[in-house]
Write a protein that holds these residues in place. Structure first.
Motif, short mmCIF file in Angstrom:
data_model
loop_
_atom_site.label_atom_id
_atom_site.label_comp_id
_atom_site.label_asym_id
_atom_site.label_seq_id
_atom_site.Cartn_x
_atom_site.Cartn_y
_atom_site.Cartn_z
N LYS A 94 40.87 38.30 29.17
CA LYS A 94 39.61 37.87 29.78
C LYS A 94 39.52 36.35 29.68
O LYS A 94 38.92 35.80 28.77
N SER A 95 40.12 35.69 30.63
CA SER A 95 40.09 34.23 30.67
C SER A 95 38.79 33.73 31.28
O SER A 95 38.42 32.58 31.10
N ASP A 96 38.13 34.58 32.01
CA ASP A 96 36.91 34.21 32.74
C ASP A 96 35.71 34.74 31.96
O ASP A 96 35.65 35.92 31.64
N ASP A 97 34.75 33.89 31.68
CA ASP A 97 33.55 34.32 30.96
C ASP A 97 32.51 34.96 31.86
O ASP A 97 31.55 35.54 31.38
N ASN A 98 32.68 34.83 33.16
CA ASN A 98 31.73 35.44 34.10
C ASN A 98 31.87 36.95 34.06
O ASN A 98 32.98 37.48 33.96
N PRO A 99 30.76 37.67 34.17
CA PRO A 99 30.85 39.13 34.21
C PRO A 99 31.50 39.59 35.52
O PRO A 99 31.34 38.92 36.55
N PHE A 100 32.23 40.68 35.46
CA PHE A 100 32.86 41.23 36.66
C PHE A 100 31.94 42.30 37.22
O PHE A 100 31.66 43.31 36.57
N ILE A 101 31.45 42.07 38.44
CA ILE A 101 30.50 42.97 39.08
C ILE A 101 31.28 43.93 39.98
O ILE A 101 31.92 43.51 40.95
N HIS A 137 37.77 37.27 39.77
CA HIS A 137 38.65 38.29 40.35
C HIS A 137 39.29 39.10 39.22
O HIS A 137 39.68 38.54 38.20
N LEU A 138 39.39 40.39 39.44
CA LEU A 138 40.17 41.25 38.55
C LEU A 138 41.58 41.29 39.12
O LEU A 138 41.79 41.72 40.25
N ARG A 164 36.65 49.20 50.61
CA ARG A 164 35.45 49.32 49.77
C ARG A 164 35.20 48.11 48.91
O ARG A 164 34.07 47.72 48.69
N LEU A 165 36.27 47.51 48.39
CA LEU A 165 36.11 46.44 47.41
C LEU A 165 36.66 45.09 47.86
O LEU A 165 36.58 44.12 47.11
N GLY A 166 37.22 45.03 49.04
CA GLY A 166 37.80 43.77 49.51
C GLY A 166 39.05 43.37 48.73
O GLY A 166 39.38 42.20 48.61
N ALA A 167 39.75 44.36 48.21
CA ALA A 167 40.93 44.11 47.39
C ALA A 167 42.12 43.68 48.23
O ALA A 167 42.21 43.99 49.41
N ILE A 185 41.09 42.11 42.99
CA ILE A 185 39.80 42.65 43.42
C ILE A 185 38.72 41.61 43.12
O ILE A 185 38.55 41.23 41.96
N PRO A 186 38.02 41.14 44.13
CA PRO A 186 36.96 40.16 43.88
C PRO A 186 35.73 40.81 43.25
O PRO A 186 35.42 41.97 43.51
N SER A 187 35.05 40.03 42.43
CA SER A 187 33.78 40.49 41.86
C SER A 187 32.77 40.61 42.99
O SER A 187 32.72 39.76 43.88
N ALA A 188 31.96 41.65 42.96
CA ALA A 188 30.94 41.83 43.99
C ALA A 188 29.85 40.77 43.85
O ALA A 188 29.08 40.55 44.78
#
Length: 190
Positions: A94-101, A137-138, A164-167, A185-188
């Motif tokens: 988890k390099s990104d501190d932003n939540p994954f939506i 992004h995941l 569905r997810l823009g993956a 997969i981009p965060s929503a």
């Protein structure tokens, strides 16, 4: 009771309430208005369980649920439980501190399909799943040690996850003996 009914209960939720001196239960699904009496044996278990539930709701160790945020570590633990007899090597950075939506179900389903495609012919490959959160992004790298999984078998699943997810999904040939999936997969919430 079949798995389908059990999944409906857990997905849609239930309520439990004492009414007229008996414990009753019903579905939170607005289409199902049935109210049923909880059998005495189950009622006794629920009464014993009540103090744990009070602690979960009001205690010092309670934890708020954020329905939009996907807990990747929890998802990977669920995969380990689901495929406990398989040889999984899971890692998460988890390099990104932003939540994954994102919604849990389509991503869990994607992982299930990938793993099932690797064990389809009763082989026991070592399955590697490397996940990381980078710039909202995941990013997932998936491969199995025997290169059993074939992109042609997963076409419909990839089509759904893309729509569905823009993956973005790519299959990269590493060498003549195998390849790996690179899924982004981009965060929503972006």
């Amino acid at each position: 009771m079949g798995t389908k009914k059990e999944n409906e209960i857990f997905k849609k939720g239930i309520w439990i309430k004492e009414q007229q001196g008996v414990l009753t239960v019903g579905s939170l699904d607005k289409k199902n208005t049935d109210i049923m009496i909880v059998p005495d044996e189950l009622g006794a278990k629920l009464q014993n369980f009540e103090s744990d539930m009070i602690e979960a709701l009001y205690g010092e160790s309670r934890e708020s649920f954020q329905p939009d945020i996907l807990d990747i570590e929890h998802l990977l633990k669920q995969l380990e439980k689901r495929f406990k007899d398989e040889r999984l090597h899971l890692s998460f950075d988890k390099s990104d501190d932003n939540p994954f939506i994102c919604d849990f179900d389509p991503i869990f389903s994607l992982f299930e399909k990938l793993i099932q495609s690797s064990i389809a012919d009763n082989s026991k490959p070592l399955i590697y799943i490397n996940a990381s959160l980078i710039q909202d992004h995941l990013c997932i790298i998936y491969r199995d040690s025997e290169s059993v999984s074939s992109p042609s078998d997963l076409g419909p699943d990839f089509f759904l996850i893309k729509n569905r997810l823009g993956a973005e999904v790519e299959f990269n040939k590493a060498d003549q003996q195998g390849g790996y999936y690179d899924i982004t997969i981009p965060s929503a919430g972006r």
